[in-house]
Design a protein around this motif. Structure first.
Motif, short mmCIF file in Angstrom:
data_model
loop_
_atom_site.label_atom_id
_atom_site.label_comp_id
_atom_site.label_asym_id
_atom_site.label_seq_id
_atom_site.Cartn_x
_atom_site.Cartn_y
_atom_site.Cartn_z
N THR A 123 0.84 -1.19 0.00
CA THR A 123 0.00 0.00 0.00
C THR A 123 0.87 1.25 0.00
O THR A 123 2.05 1.20 0.36
N GLU A 124 0.30 2.37 -0.39
CA GLU A 124 0.99 3.65 -0.31
C GLU A 124 -0.02 4.76 -0.02
O GLU A 124 -1.20 4.64 -0.31
N SER A 125 0.48 5.82 0.58
CA SER A 125 -0.33 7.01 0.84
C SER A 125 0.52 8.24 0.60
O SER A 125 1.71 8.25 0.90
N THR A 126 -0.10 9.28 0.08
CA THR A 126 0.62 10.52 -0.17
C THR A 126 0.66 11.41 1.07
O THR A 126 1.29 12.48 1.03
N ASP A 127 0.05 10.99 2.16
CA ASP A 127 -0.01 11.80 3.37
C ASP A 127 0.35 10.92 4.57
O ASP A 127 -0.33 9.93 4.85
N PRO A 128 1.42 11.26 5.31
CA PRO A 128 1.80 10.42 6.46
C PRO A 128 0.77 10.41 7.57
O PRO A 128 0.80 9.53 8.43
N ASP A 129 -0.16 11.38 7.58
CA ASP A 129 -1.24 11.38 8.56
C ASP A 129 -2.37 10.45 8.20
O ASP A 129 -3.34 10.32 8.95
N VAL A 130 -2.27 9.82 7.04
CA VAL A 130 -3.29 8.89 6.58
C VAL A 130 -2.59 7.55 6.35
O VAL A 130 -1.80 7.41 5.44
N ALA A 131 -2.82 6.59 7.25
CA ALA A 131 -2.11 5.32 7.19
C ALA A 131 -3.02 4.22 6.68
O ALA A 131 -4.21 4.25 6.91
N VAL A 132 -2.45 3.25 5.97
CA VAL A 132 -3.25 2.19 5.38
C VAL A 132 -2.48 0.88 5.41
O VAL A 132 -1.27 0.85 5.19
N TYR A 133 -3.18 -0.19 5.74
CA TYR A 133 -2.71 -1.55 5.54
C TYR A 133 -3.83 -2.31 4.83
O TYR A 133 -5.01 -2.00 5.00
N ALA A 134 -3.43 -3.32 4.06
CA ALA A 134 -4.44 -4.12 3.36
C ALA A 134 -4.02 -5.58 3.41
O ALA A 134 -2.83 -5.92 3.34
N PHE A 135 -5.03 -6.46 3.50
CA PHE A 135 -4.80 -7.89 3.59
C PHE A 135 -5.80 -8.60 2.68
O PHE A 135 -6.95 -8.17 2.54
N VAL A 136 -5.35 -9.70 2.08
CA VAL A 136 -6.18 -10.48 1.16
C VAL A 136 -6.32 -11.89 1.71
O VAL A 136 -5.32 -12.54 2.06
N ASP A 137 -7.56 -12.35 1.77
CA ASP A 137 -7.86 -13.71 2.21
C ASP A 137 -8.82 -14.33 1.22
O ASP A 137 -10.04 -14.15 1.31
N GLY A 138 -8.28 -15.03 0.21
CA GLY A 138 -9.12 -15.60 -0.83
C GLY A 138 -9.80 -14.50 -1.62
O GLY A 138 -9.16 -13.59 -2.14
N PRO A 139 -11.14 -14.50 -1.68
CA PRO A 139 -11.85 -13.45 -2.42
C PRO A 139 -12.07 -12.17 -1.62
O PRO A 139 -12.59 -11.20 -2.14
N ASP A 140 -11.65 -12.19 -0.34
CA ASP A 140 -11.90 -11.04 0.54
C ASP A 140 -10.66 -10.16 0.65
O ASP A 140 -9.53 -10.65 0.83
N VAL A 141 -10.89 -8.85 0.58
CA VAL A 141 -9.85 -7.85 0.76
C VAL A 141 -10.24 -6.97 1.93
O VAL A 141 -11.38 -6.51 2.01
N TYR A 142 -9.30 -6.75 2.84
CA TYR A 142 -9.53 -5.87 3.98
C TYR A 142 -8.62 -4.66 3.85
O TYR A 142 -7.39 -4.80 3.93
N ILE A 143 -9.18 -3.49 3.66
CA ILE A 143 -8.41 -2.25 3.59
C ILE A 143 -8.63 -1.51 4.91
O ILE A 143 -9.75 -1.11 5.24
N CYS A 144 -7.56 -1.35 5.66
CA CYS A 144 -7.63 -0.80 7.01
C CYS A 144 -7.04 0.60 7.00
O CYS A 144 -5.88 0.79 6.63
N LEU A 145 -7.84 1.57 7.42
CA LEU A 145 -7.47 2.98 7.30
C LEU A 145 -7.58 3.67 8.65
O LEU A 145 -8.47 3.37 9.44
N ASN A 146 -6.68 4.60 8.91
CA ASN A 146 -6.71 5.34 10.17
C ASN A 146 -6.16 6.74 9.96
O ASN A 146 -5.16 6.92 9.27
N SER A 147 -6.82 7.74 10.54
CA SER A 147 -6.39 9.13 10.39
C SER A 147 -5.80 9.66 11.68
O SER A 147 -6.38 9.51 12.75
N PHE A 148 -4.66 10.33 11.55
CA PHE A 148 -4.04 11.00 12.69
C PHE A 148 -4.37 12.49 12.70
O PHE A 148 -3.86 13.23 13.53
N LYS A 149 -5.19 12.94 11.79
CA LYS A 149 -5.47 14.36 11.66
C LYS A 149 -6.47 14.85 12.70
O LYS A 149 -7.30 14.09 13.20
#
Length: 614
Positions: A398-424
């Protein structure tokens, strides 16, 4: 070649579009579903590392129904005060080995007779309070013999705890054992070292962690705090312990400005410990975080339960978690400071059946029979585990253009989990991009956790068939977007992430003079993406924007980092600032130079992350 960023956190309301662009330029978050990211040796998310409760299965007042609920939320056990010294609190003489071996079958039989024994796990930390363990008179070798005897003989192999923190928060209590606190800290360190050495000598599976730093202020007194505490501990005991243990806490306020350690400061803390560990041992020891969360204060109702008061720490759990997820390859266990039930607190007459602030369950005051609650209600802390209960799978880049916006993503078969958190501290728009994925999702589920200031958590689950392209994130919000496709998502390549450390640290800053670091032995396979984390401590009125060169080539130094500006924190700014390194600059051996326009402070570390795809 595309340059990827390091860590990103993003949050927002699904239902809100970004057409009005609140909060400025949108942060662009890119999730490369076809790029599997490997940290260390694996890409798989180990939930038992991160999603635990600060309790044992034998926690007071817990029932099978409670444990089944935790099990259904995929929550493990983390930490409890049931270490070896909880059974012998009077110092010398300690029971000898023969006595312990004679008693051991009865100890094991009583453990097995517990009706909740089926919920036992080795994945937990045992510890003891300083007053239970420590005194200045006893021989550390004898204390180590006793502790190792208990671990060897009072547990069968399928129940012996994986982790042992010999003294909980030892240095905080140093003043109770003599005026020379430095001598007390050294003695405590010797005790922990001897315990680790003895457990290793016997080949026991339990790993010793320490020193359990409670309020790491490493940059205080021109890093005198670091030298007299963590560095001293690493020098004296590091060879005999298995992981460095921190306790990470924010300090939010009801009305005053918050004082946060999450964000750039905790990144700088971890980088300093890792860098010194790499200098000392060739590679850093892993971390264990026996508590992380928040000490929220200033509430007009004090410790009296309210939904708003119970929600106050939820942001901190997520902020720290997003820093820790990026270091899974060098992290053994992390335990949010979320407890279960606390009779020691709610039975105290002055607390009038109020729950301890970190508890998952609270007694219903209307259910008291014979001075015992007969019914418990959930607190808002449970929403943290509901938010994360389904997340699993292999990590994708994953990538983000803003360090205050963090992201991780995980794939489990057909499922994708995009995990987002704001420090702003304010609303902010985010654009979400999934390159290379043209299939339409079968369904989309969005969980969001937002805590308006001085209010109860807003936790919602929304189900739709449309993946949002744009979001608006509320301050400190956490969001998990689950996308389900008709067929499994198959990776097209592997991105291997390697972390490199300099051969020096804690370099003083002199105006207009270069501060130099060398990072050597870098494997920079093409195509490569890379990022530096530059950490420094300076007074608030000093510059945070040095001139940066890598191998003689200038790189623009950013003026943004994860979290706040720390302006209300004593001791000045101490934080890590991420800097993207353009393609073609890195070499096997690298020289990094920083020039500040004014005097004062130190550059603590420069750490390099390199991402190589194949």
């Amino acid at each position: 070649m595309k340059l990827y960023g390091l860590i990103a956190v993003v949050t927002g309301f699904l239902s809100q579009a970004c057409m009005c662009s609140p909060g400025g330029e949108p942060a662009k978050v890119t999730v490369h579903l076809l790029d599997e990211q490997v940290l260390g040796e694996t890409s798989e998310l180990d939930r038992s590392t991160f999603f635990n409760v600060h309790s044992s299965y034998t926690g007071a007042a817990l029932t099978a129904d409670d444990l089944e609920q935790l099990k259904s939320l995929n929550v493990g056990f983390g930490r409890a005060f049931d270490g070896p010294f909880s059974g012998h609190q009077n110092g010398t003489p300690y029971p000898d080995t023969a006595v312990i071996r004679t008693r051991a079958p009865g100890v094991i039989a009583r453990a097995k007779a517990d009706p909740l024994y089926a919920y036992r796990t080795t994945r937990r930390i045992i510890t003891d309070e300083p007053g239970t363990v420590f005194n200045m008179q006893d021989d550390p070798a004898e204390m180590a013999r006793y502790a190792a005897d208990i671990l060897e003989y009072n547990y069968e192999d399928d129940f012996r705890p994986d982790f042992y923190s010999p003294i909980s928060l030892p240095f905080v209590a140093a003043g109770k054992y003599g005026e020379d606190q430095a001598a007390v800290r050294e003695r405590m360190t010797q005790v922990i070292a001897r315990i680790g050495e003895e457990i290793d000598r016997r080949g026991l599976s339990t790993q010793v962690i320490g020193y359990t730093s409670a309020w790491p202020m490493m940059h205080f007194w021109d890093f005198g705090h670091w030298h007299g505490r963590m560095k001293m501990f690493m020098d004296v005991a590091g060879e005999h312990i298995d992981a460095i243990d921190f306790i990470l806490m924010d300090a939010t306020q009801y009305e005053k400005d918050d004082s946060r350690r999450s964000g750039s400061r905790v990144e700088a803390l971890m980088d300093l410990v890792e860098t010194y560990g790499a200098m000392k041992w060739g590679k850093p020891k892993p971390f264990a975080f026996s508590e992380y969360g928040d000490v929220s204060s200033g509430w007009p109702e004090g410790d009296t339960y309210s939904p708003a008061r119970s929600s106050a720490e939820l942001n901190a759990y997520n902020h720290f978690l997003f820093s820790l997820l990026g270091r899974e390859d060098r992290l053994l266990i992390a335990v949010p400071f979320i407890t279960t039930k606390s009779p020691w607190f709610y039975k105290n007459p002055k607390n009038r059946w109020q729950p301890f602030s970190a508890d998952l369950w609270r007694p219903d005051p209307e259910s008291i029979v014979d001075n015992n609650p007969t019914r418990f209600l959930e607190t808002e802390k449970m929403e943290f585990y509901r938010l994360w209960c389904d997340v699993k799978g292999r990590r994708v880049f994953t990538e983000s253009t803003d360090p205050d916006v963090a992201v991780y993503a995980f794939v489990d078969g057909p499922d994708v989990y995009i995990c987002l958190n704001s420090f702003k501290e304010e609303q902010h728009p985010v654009s979400l991009v999934l390159p290379g994925q043209n299939a339409e999702p079968e369904r989309v589920e969005i969980k969001r956790m937002f805590i308006p200031r001085q209010q109860a958590v807003q936790y919602t689950v929304e189900r739709t068939g449309i993946l949002p392209k744009e979001l608006v994130l509320e301050p400190h919000e956490t969001r998990i977007v689950r996308i389900t496709y008709s067929t499994p998502v198959v990776s097209g390549r592997t991105v291997k992430t390697r972390t490199y450390y300099s051969d020096t640290c804690l370099q003083p800053i002199v105006a207009d003079q270069p501060v130099e670091f060398c990072i050597n032995g870098v494997v920079a396979d093409a195509p490569t993406a890379a990022s530096l984390r530059v950490s420094f401590a300076r007074e608030h009125d000093r510059s945070k924007k040095p001139l940066l060169t890598v191998n003689g080539q200038s790189i623009e130094f950013p003026d943004n980092w994860m979290g706040d500006d720390q302006a209300n924190r004593k001791g000045g700014f101490f934080g890590a600032i991420p800097v993207s390194v353009p393609d073609g600059i890195l070499q096997t051996d690298n020289r990094i130079s920083l020039i500040f326009s004014d005097d004062g402070g130190r550059v603590s570390t420069v750490v390099l992350d390199v991402h190589s795809g194949n």
